[in-house]
Design a protein around this motif. Structure first.
Motif, PDB file in Angstrom:
ATOM      1  N   PRO A   2     -23.180   8.658   7.699  1.00  0.00           N
ATOM      2  CA  PRO A   2     -23.181   7.295   7.187  1.00  0.00           C
ATOM      3  C   PRO A   2     -22.916   6.287   8.292  1.00  0.00           C
ATOM      4  O   PRO A   2     -22.221   6.563   9.272  1.00  0.00           O
ATOM      5  CB  PRO A   2     -22.042   7.307   6.159  1.00  0.00           C
ATOM      6  CG  PRO A   2     -21.159   8.432   6.576  1.00  0.00           C
ATOM      7  CD  PRO A   2     -22.077   9.467   7.168  1.00  0.00           C
ATOM      8  N   LYS A   3     -23.477   5.101   8.126  1.00  0.00           N
ATOM      9  CA  LYS A   3     -23.288   4.032   9.094  1.00  0.00           C
ATOM     10  C   LYS A   3     -21.861   3.509   9.030  1.00  0.00           C
ATOM     11  O   LYS A   3     -21.288   3.351   7.951  1.00  0.00           O
ATOM     12  CB  LYS A   3     -24.278   2.895   8.791  1.00  0.00           C
ATOM     13  CG  LYS A   3     -24.158   1.705   9.728  1.00  0.00           C
ATOM     14  CD  LYS A   3     -25.116   0.609   9.313  1.00  0.00           C
ATOM     15  CE  LYS A   3     -24.941  -0.617  10.207  1.00  0.00           C
ATOM     16  NZ  LYS A   3     -25.848  -1.722   9.791  1.00  0.00           N
ATOM     17  N   ALA A   4     -21.287   3.241  10.206  1.00  0.00           N
ATOM     18  CA  ALA A   4     -19.926   2.697  10.250  1.00  0.00           C
ATOM     19  C   ALA A   4     -19.901   1.314   9.594  1.00  0.00           C
ATOM     20  O   ALA A   4     -20.800   0.507   9.778  1.00  0.00           O
ATOM     21  CB  ALA A   4     -19.442   2.607  11.697  1.00  0.00           C
ATOM     22  N   ARG A   5     -18.861   1.063   8.809  1.00  0.00           N
ATOM     23  CA  ARG A   5     -18.761  -0.196   8.077  1.00  0.00           C
ATOM     24  C   ARG A   5     -18.085  -1.267   8.913  1.00  0.00           C
ATOM     25  O   ARG A   5     -17.192  -0.990   9.729  1.00  0.00           O
ATOM     26  CB  ARG A   5     -17.991   0.012   6.769  1.00  0.00           C
ATOM     27  CG  ARG A   5     -18.722   0.919   5.806  1.00  0.00           C
ATOM     28  CD  ARG A   5     -17.857   1.336   4.627  1.00  0.00           C
ATOM     29  NE  ARG A   5     -17.442   0.200   3.820  1.00  0.00           N
ATOM     30  CZ  ARG A   5     -16.168  -0.164   3.642  1.00  0.00           C
ATOM     31  NH1 ARG A   5     -15.210   0.530   4.225  1.00  0.00           N
ATOM     32  NH2 ARG A   5     -15.854  -1.187   2.888  1.00  0.00           N
ATOM     33  N   ASP A   6     -18.507  -2.499   8.686  1.00  0.00           N
ATOM     34  CA  ASP A   6     -17.944  -3.636   9.396  1.00  0.00           C
ATOM     35  C   ASP A   6     -16.626  -4.065   8.768  1.00  0.00           C
ATOM     36  O   ASP A   6     -16.340  -3.772   7.598  1.00  0.00           O
ATOM     37  CB  ASP A   6     -18.922  -4.819   9.376  1.00  0.00           C
ATOM     38  CG  ASP A   6     -20.165  -4.546  10.206  1.00  0.00           C
ATOM     39  OD1 ASP A   6     -20.062  -3.792  11.193  1.00  0.00           O
ATOM     40  OD2 ASP A   6     -21.228  -5.088   9.871  1.00  0.00           O
ATOM     41  N   LEU A   7     -15.848  -4.792   9.562  1.00  0.00           N
ATOM     42  CA  LEU A   7     -14.634  -5.441   9.082  1.00  0.00           C
ATOM     43  C   LEU A   7     -14.844  -6.938   9.232  1.00  0.00           C
ATOM     44  O   LEU A   7     -15.044  -7.435  10.341  1.00  0.00           O
ATOM     45  CB  LEU A   7     -13.413  -4.988   9.892  1.00  0.00           C
ATOM     46  CG  LEU A   7     -12.092  -5.709   9.594  1.00  0.00           C
ATOM     47  CD1 LEU A   7     -11.671  -5.501   8.144  1.00  0.00           C
ATOM     48  CD2 LEU A   7     -10.982  -5.245  10.539  1.00  0.00           C
ATOM     49  N   GLY A  57     -15.415  -7.519  16.110  1.00  0.00           N
ATOM     50  CA  GLY A  57     -16.844  -7.223  16.177  1.00  0.00           C
ATOM     51  C   GLY A  57     -17.169  -5.751  16.135  1.00  0.00           C
ATOM     52  O   GLY A  57     -18.314  -5.371  15.891  1.00  0.00           O
ATOM     53  N   SER A  58     -16.163  -4.897  16.337  1.00  0.00           N
ATOM     54  CA  SER A  58     -16.411  -3.460  16.293  1.00  0.00           C
ATOM     55  C   SER A  58     -16.230  -2.956  14.867  1.00  0.00           C
ATOM     56  O   SER A  58     -15.339  -3.405  14.147  1.00  0.00           O
ATOM     57  CB  SER A  58     -15.458  -2.723  17.234  1.00  0.00           C
ATOM     58  OG  SER A  58     -14.114  -2.923  16.846  1.00  0.00           O
ATOM     59  N   PRO A  59     -17.069  -2.008  14.421  1.00  0.00           N
ATOM     60  CA  PRO A  59     -16.940  -1.489  13.052  1.00  0.00           C
ATOM     61  C   PRO A  59     -15.729  -0.571  12.919  1.00  0.00           C
ATOM     62  O   PRO A  59     -15.093  -0.194  13.911  1.00  0.00           O
ATOM     63  CB  PRO A  59     -18.240  -0.711  12.858  1.00  0.00           C
ATOM     64  CG  PRO A  59     -18.622  -0.283  14.235  1.00  0.00           C
ATOM     65  CD  PRO A  59     -18.182  -1.396  15.153  1.00  0.00           C
ATOM     66  N   LEU A  60     -15.400  -0.239  11.677  1.00  0.00           N
ATOM     67  CA  LEU A  60     -14.360   0.764  11.444  1.00  0.00           C
ATOM     68  C   LEU A  60     -14.813   2.084  12.042  1.00  0.00           C
ATOM     69  O   LEU A  60     -15.964   2.493  11.883  1.00  0.00           O
ATOM     70  CB  LEU A  60     -14.108   0.922   9.942  1.00  0.00           C
ATOM     71  CG  LEU A  60     -13.597  -0.316   9.209  1.00  0.00           C
ATOM     72  CD1 LEU A  60     -13.442  -0.016   7.722  1.00  0.00           C
ATOM     73  CD2 LEU A  60     -12.284  -0.820   9.784  1.00  0.00           C
ATOM     74  N   ALA A  61     -13.906   2.743  12.734  1.00  0.00           N
ATOM     75  CA  ALA A  61     -14.288   3.934  13.473  1.00  0.00           C
ATOM     76  C   ALA A  61     -13.456   5.131  13.065  1.00  0.00           C
ATOM     77  O   ALA A  61     -12.273   5.009  12.732  1.00  0.00           O
ATOM     78  CB  ALA A  61     -14.114   3.693  14.986  1.00  0.00           C
TER      79      ALA A  61
END
Length: 396
Positions: A2-7, A57-61
C-alpha cells in the motif's frame, strides 16, 4: 504494497469554530484520506513550528501507520521538555478510549466542548459525540472562557434526551464555581463533568461535589488517547502497573498510541506498555499520582514530591491554586518554593500559616523556603502549570 499515507495539518479554530473540523475528523476515523495533525488556527507561529517538525512533507513511514488500523491523528505534545513530539493515534485507539468512557459514565450521550480541540482532551469530546451519533455543541471562547457563554452553549445539549457530558480543566471549574449564577446552575445539570489536564486541588474537588456537581477526575495523556483512569480507577480497557510500592507508572491497553512521529525507537513505548514519566502508588484500588519524575525535588538529600505540597497548600483557606518548584540552592542542593494564587490577592493568607500546614503534614524538608503570591499561574497546553515559565518569572 500500500502507498504510504500523508500527514496533513488540520487548523482547529477556537470555540464554536472547532465544530467545523467534524467532517475531516469523521474521515480520519474511517481511514478515508490522510492522517491529521491538529494545530491551533489562531496561533500561526506555533502551528508553523509544529508543521515544520511533524508534518514536514514526508508520509507516514514504517510503524507509523498500518493499513488495517490507520493512524487517524497525530497529536502534538511538548510534554515537560518543550520539544514537540507527535503522538501517533490509530483510529482504534481513539474509539477504544471513547467507548470505554461511555461505558464508565453511563452510556453514549450529548457532549459540550469547552476546551481547545487541538489538544487530545478537546478532540476526544468530538470523537465521543461522533461515536455516540449525537451532535456536539461548543462554548464561545472568543473572549476567553466565560461562565455565561458556557451556560448559553449548554442549553441545547441539556435539552436533548439522554445523558449530558462535558469536560473541563480545573481552572475552568474554579471560574464557574466562583461566578455562581447561571454557569454554576448549568454545570450542576450535567450527568458527568470530566476534569483533567492538570492535577485537581482537593479543596476544589470537595467544593464542586458539595454543590452537587458530578465531577469525575481523569488521568491520562495524549499517548493514551486522553484520560484512561477515572477517579483513580482504570477504565475497563486500561492496565496500570507501578514499579515498586511507590514508583514509575506504566500504562497499557487498546487506547495506547503506536509511538511517536519520526521516533521509531522511542523507549517510552516498550513491549506494549507506555512509560508515563509519572510517579504513583495504589491507595486501595485507586491510583494516586504523585507527579512527574523529573519534577521531583531533592532538598538536603530528601525527595519531595511537588504535587503533595501543592495539595496541602490548596486545602488551606484563601488559596485557589498553587505550584511548587525546586530551585538551585547552595546549602540544600534545591530549595522548595511555592507560587500561590490566593482567592484575594489584596488579602492573601499568611506565608507562615501555609508553611506550618505543610510542615505538620509532610515534614520540614517539604516546607517551602519561600512563598510567592501571584494573580495567576502561567499555563501550557489545556491547563497545566508551565513550570519553566514560572521558574523564570519567580527568578526575575
Amino acid at each position: 504494497m500500500p502507498k504510504a499515507r500523508d500527514l496533513q495539518p488540520l487548523p482547529v479554530p477556537p470555540g464554536t469554530g472547532a465544530l467545523g473540523v467534524l467532517p475531516a475528523l469523521t474521515r480520519a476515523l474511517d481511514g478515508d484520506g490522510p492522517a491529521l495533525l491538529p494545530v491551533a488556527a489562531g496561533n500561526v507561529e506555533g502551528a508553523q513550528r509544529l508543521v515544520a517538525a511533524l508534518a514536514d512533507g514526508s508520509p507516514l513511514a514504517g510503524a507509523e501507520d498500518h493499513p488495517d488500523d490507520p493512524t487517524a491523528l497525530v497529536i502534538a505534545t511538548s510534554g515537560s521538555t518543550g520539544t514537540p513530539k507527535g503522538v501517533l493515534l490509530p483510529a482504534s485507539a481513539l474509539r477504544a478510549s471513547a467507548e470505554a468512557t461511555h461505558r464508565r459514565l453511563g452510556g453514549p450521550g450529548h457532549w459540550l466542548l469547552a476546551m481547545p480541540a487541538h489538544h487530545v482532551a478537546g478532540i476526544q469530546v468530538l470523537v465521543r459525540a461522533l461515536l455516540a451519533g449525537t451532535r456536539p455543541h461548543a462554548t464561545d471562547t472568543s473572549a476567553g472562557f466565560r461562565p455565561d457563554r458556557f451556560a448559553e452553549a449548554a442549553s441545547p445539549v441539556l435539552a436533548a434526551d439522554g445523558p449530558h457530558y462535558t469536560a473541563l480543566v480545573p481552572t475552568q471549574l474554579s471560574r464557574l464555581l466562583d461566578a455562581g449564577g447561571d454557569g454554576l446552575a448549568t454545570l450542576r445539570k450535567f450527568d458527568a463533568v470530566l476534569l483533567g489536564g492538570a492535577a485537581t486541588p482537593p479543596a476544589l474537588l470537595r467544593r464542586a461535589r458539595d454543590y452537587g456537581i458530578g465531577v469525575t477526575t481523569t488521568y491520562g495523556m495524549s499517548e493514551t488517547s486522553g484520560g484512561c483512569v477515572y477517579d483513580g480507577r482504570p477504565l475497563d480497557v486500561a492496565k496500570v502497573h507501578i514499579d515498586g510500592e511507590t514508583g514509575p507508572i506504566r500504562l497499557a491497553g487498546p487506547m495506547l498510541a503506536r509511538g511517536y512521529r519520526h521516533q521509531p525507537d522511542a523507549v517510552a513505548f516498550t513491549d506494549g506498555w507506555f512509560r508515563t514519566g509519572d510517579l504513583g502508588r495504589w491507595q486501595g484500588d485507586r491510583l494516586e499520582v504523585l507527579g512527574r519524575t523529573d519534577d521531583m525535588i531533592i532538598t538536603g538529600g530528601v525527595n519531595v514530591a511537588p504535587l503533595a505540597v501543592e495539595r496541602v497548600l490548596t486545602e488551606q483557606d484563601g488559596v485557589r491554586e498553587a505550584c511548587v518548584l525546586g530551585v538551585p540552592d547552595q546549602e540544600w542542593g534545591q530549595a522548595v518554593i511555592a507560587a500561590v494564587v490566593p482567592a484575594d490577592l489584596a488579602d492573601p493568607p499568611a506565608p507562615d500559616t501555609l508553611r506550618t500546614a505543610v510542615r505538620e503534614r509532610l515534614g520540614a524538608a517539604a516546607t517551602p523556603k519561600r512563598v510567592a503570591f501571584l494573580a495567576e499561574l502561567p499555563l501550557r497546553g489545556p491547563g497545566k502549570p508551565d513550570r519553566r515559565a514560572l521558574a523564570a518569572q519567580l527568578d526575575s
